[in-house]
Write an enzyme that holds these catalytic residues in place. Structure first.
Site, PDB file in Angstrom:
ATOM      1  N   LYS A 123     -15.469  28.051 -12.076  1.00 59.50           N
ATOM      2  CA  LYS A 123     -14.373  27.915 -13.053  1.00 59.50           C
ATOM      3  C   LYS A 123     -13.026  27.855 -12.326  1.00 59.50           C
ATOM      4  O   LYS A 123     -12.160  27.050 -12.669  1.00 59.50           O
ATOM      5  CB  LYS A 123     -14.378  29.106 -14.028  1.00 59.50           C
TER       6      LYS A 123
ATOM      7  N   TYR B 257     -20.454  31.492 -11.228  1.00 56.38           N
ATOM      8  CA  TYR B 257     -19.826  30.941 -12.439  1.00 56.38           C
ATOM      9  C   TYR B 257     -18.299  31.063 -12.349  1.00 56.38           C
ATOM     10  O   TYR B 257     -17.567  30.082 -12.562  1.00 56.38           O
ATOM     11  CB  TYR B 257     -20.378  31.714 -13.639  1.00 56.38           C
TER      12      TYR B 257
HETATM   13  N1  LIG Z   1     -18.815  32.138 -25.107  1.00 56.51           N
HETATM   14  C1  LIG Z   1     -17.967  32.848 -24.377  1.00 56.51           C
HETATM   15  O1  LIG Z   1     -17.831  34.090 -24.519  1.00 56.51           O
HETATM   16  C2  LIG Z   1     -17.122  32.151 -23.342  1.00 56.51           C
HETATM   17  C3  LIG Z   1     -16.218  32.915 -22.585  1.00 56.51           C
HETATM   18  C4  LIG Z   1     -15.454  32.280 -21.619  1.00 56.51           C
HETATM   19  C5  LIG Z   1     -15.560  30.898 -21.441  1.00 56.51           C
HETATM   20  N2  LIG Z   1     -16.463  30.187 -22.176  1.00 56.51           N
HETATM   21  C6  LIG Z   1     -16.573  28.742 -21.922  1.00 56.51           C
HETATM   22  O2  LIG Z   1     -16.541  28.033 -23.161  1.00 56.51           O
HETATM   23  C7  LIG Z   1     -17.360  26.848 -23.061  1.00 56.51           C
HETATM   24  C8  LIG Z   1     -18.375  26.841 -24.200  1.00 56.51           C
HETATM   25  O3  LIG Z   1     -19.123  28.050 -24.141  1.00 56.51           O
HETATM   26  P1  LIG Z   1     -20.400  28.278 -25.069  1.00 56.51           P
HETATM   27  O4  LIG Z   1     -20.611  29.754 -25.118  1.00 56.51           O
HETATM   28  O5  LIG Z   1     -20.235  27.516 -26.337  1.00 56.51           O
HETATM   29  O6  LIG Z   1     -21.537  27.625 -24.145  1.00 56.51           O
HETATM   30  P2  LIG Z   1     -22.951  26.955 -24.525  1.00 56.51           P
HETATM   31  O7  LIG Z   1     -23.899  27.350 -23.422  1.00 56.51           O
HETATM   32  O8  LIG Z   1     -23.326  27.283 -25.937  1.00 56.51           O
HETATM   33  O9  LIG Z   1     -22.652  25.384 -24.430  1.00 56.51           O
HETATM   34  C9  LIG Z   1     -22.609  24.701 -23.210  1.00 56.51           C
HETATM   35  C10 LIG Z   1     -23.186  23.300 -23.448  1.00 56.51           C
HETATM   36  O10 LIG Z   1     -23.109  22.555 -22.215  1.00 56.51           O
HETATM   37  C11 LIG Z   1     -24.200  21.650 -22.220  1.00 56.51           C
HETATM   38  N3  LIG Z   1     -24.504  21.152 -20.870  1.00 56.51           N
HETATM   39  C12 LIG Z   1     -25.030  21.839 -19.833  1.00 56.51           C
HETATM   40  N4  LIG Z   1     -25.242  21.023 -18.800  1.00 56.51           N
HETATM   41  C13 LIG Z   1     -24.851  19.788 -19.178  1.00 56.51           C
HETATM   42  C14 LIG Z   1     -24.834  18.513 -18.529  1.00 56.51           C
HETATM   43  N5  LIG Z   1     -25.303  18.327 -17.301  1.00 56.51           N
HETATM   44  N6  LIG Z   1     -24.343  17.460 -19.228  1.00 56.51           N
HETATM   45  C15 LIG Z   1     -23.892  17.603 -20.492  1.00 56.51           C
HETATM   46  N7  LIG Z   1     -23.891  18.777 -21.158  1.00 56.51           N
HETATM   47  C16 LIG Z   1     -24.374  19.855 -20.501  1.00 56.51           C
HETATM   48  C17 LIG Z   1     -25.362  22.487 -22.769  1.00 56.51           C
HETATM   49  O11 LIG Z   1     -26.413  21.651 -23.235  1.00 56.51           O
HETATM   50  C18 LIG Z   1     -24.672  23.298 -23.848  1.00 56.51           C
HETATM   51  O12 LIG Z   1     -24.840  22.706 -25.134  1.00 56.51           O
HETATM   52  C19 LIG Z   1     -17.994  26.881 -21.685  1.00 56.51           C
HETATM   53  O13 LIG Z   1     -17.214  26.093 -20.801  1.00 56.51           O
HETATM   54  C20 LIG Z   1     -17.883  28.348 -21.270  1.00 56.51           C
HETATM   55  O14 LIG Z   1     -17.849  28.494 -19.879  1.00 56.51           O
HETATM   56  C21 LIG Z   1     -17.235  30.778 -23.127  1.00 56.51           C
END
Ligand SMILES: NC(=O)c1ccc[n+]([C@@H]2O[C@H](COP(=O)([O-])OP(=O)(O)OC[C@H]3O[C@@H](n4cnc5c(N)ncnc54)[C@H](O)[C@@H]3O)[C@@H](O)[C@H]2O)c1
Length: 337
Positions: A156, A152
């Site tokens: 990124k 992951y």
């Molecule tokens: N939540 C955290 O603590 C955190 C920390 C650092 C970075 N992030 C980043 O923030 C962003 C959102 O995080 P989150 O926690 O809301 O994630 P999440 O898992 O809730 O949402 C990710 C979404 O991506 C969609 N997805 C996956 N594969 C796909 C595809 N092939 N086509 C279209 N959509 C697709 C999924 O259906 C999902 O709804 C992500 O990029 C994550 O890496 C989150």
């Protein structure tokens, strides 16, 4: 219909992007927002100024269709879809396909349509602390070298490099946000090692049992483990602020910004739970020390330098864990979590 500012959001059925969509519709600095929200799972947001598209972003044609809706070419893209940490580790090929290949295709499509329209489209990307790994200094500084130790984190970092290069060439106007671990996540646990950091607050506040994989009791030395977090409130504010920062304010050689966070320990989190909801809530946390989880959490940064992000206008949490837990408790009581 006069189309105002058009924003495309990917991952819009996910936790953070769905809330960014809501926040954009209320943002006074984006008074005439038109949103294209997309996800592989159909986004539920419905409003007059929203187009919801179910699309698999590993398919180039489906990406292209997002730039040819009735709203035309977006002014800003929020690239927030992805396969989270544990999901990428368990399925390496899918992780690369979604977290690298589809991001590259989205960048290429953004470049192509921006070029046709003669504009540099803003491209806001949610990265994270997972780009760091291995031996780290006590405080992560802007010049700390990212050496990811997971599929992951590696994906990124690859995407970050591409976004910086596309920006340097003037193809897009990139903004790369490295998020701390965001707490407290509502709903079901995510496929992420960090998921327990939300679960140990969320489940007890909902009257349910949570497993804490760090330490064998509240007082055990392992619960002093430090971690770098931010509340969902400050993260959402910062995701909107990212769109409004003039390009000229960023340091010239990179668009990477570590969003502000604060250091907490597992014990501080549990202490905040006790302060906000009493000893009964704390008794719902069951300790099951897990060596692997502890090693992974220990490999993450304990602290990052907030000063560059604050100088750009991003905001930080005040008051540590107690306000975070109190807000989540209010959400639970209001039926929002
Ligand atoms: N939540 C955290 O603590 C955190 C920390 C650092 C970075 N992030 C980043 O923030 C962003 C959102 O995080 P989150 O926690 O809301 O994630 P999440 O898992 O809730 O949402 C990710 C979404 O991506 C969609 N997805 C996956 N594969 C796909 C595809 N092939 N086509 C279209 N959509 C697709 C999924 O259906 C999902 O709804 C992500 O990029 C994550 O890496 C989150």
């Amino acid at each position: 219909m006069t189309i105002g500012e058009v924003v495309l959001l990917t991952g819009a059925s996910g936790w953070l992007a769905s809330r960014v969509a809501d926040a954009l519709l209320k943002d006074p600095l984006t008074p005439n927002a038109f949103l294209i929200v997309t996800d592989i799972a159909k986004p539920r947001l419905e409003a007059d100024n929203v187009i919801a598209v179910q699309a698999d972003l590993t398919d180039n044609d489906q990406i292209d269709s997002l730039f040819t809706t009735a709203y035309g070419v977006p002014d800003t893209v929020y690239c927030m879809h992805g396969i989270m940490s544990r999901g990428s580790e368990d399925n390496f090929d899918l992780g690369l396909k979604v977290n690298v290949d589809s991001v590259r295709s989205l960048l290429e499509t953004t470049r192509k349509h921006g070029n046709l329209k003669g504009k540099s489209i803003k491209f806001i990307f949610t990265s994270g602390l997972a780009v760091y790994g291995g031996p780290l200094p006590p405080i992560v500084e802007p010049d700390t070298s990212p050496t990811p130790q997971s599929a992951y984190g590696t994906s990124k970092l690859i995407s970050e490099l591409l976004i910086n290069e596309y920006t340097r060439r003037g193809f897009i106007d990139g903004r790369i946000l490295r998020l701390p671990t965001v707490i407290v996540r509502p709903g079901q646990p995510a496929a992420a090692t960090s998921a327990f950091l939300s679960a140990i607050i969320r489940e007890p506040l909902k009257g349910e049992v949570a497993i804490c994989p760090i330490g064998n009791s509240f007082d055990s030395p392992q619960t002093e483990l430090k971690t770098w977090v931010a509340s969902s409130k400050s993260i959402l504010q910062n995701l909107i602020i990212a769109k409004h920062i003039p390009a000229s304010k960023f340091t010239p050689h990179t668009r990477v910004v570590c969003l502000p966070g604060f250091t907490t320990t597992v014990r501080e989190m549990l202490e905040a739970l006790r302060q906000v909801s009493g000893p009964e809530a704390l008794r719902r946390v069951v300790f099951r020390d897990d060596e692997t989880d502890r090693r992974i959490v220990r490999s993450w940064p304990e602290k990052a330098d907030n000063s560059y992000a604050l100088s750009l206008g991003f905001v930080k949490d005040e008051g540590g864990m107690v306000p975070v837990v109190r807000r989540f408790k209010d959400d639970v009581q209001a039926g929002l979590a």
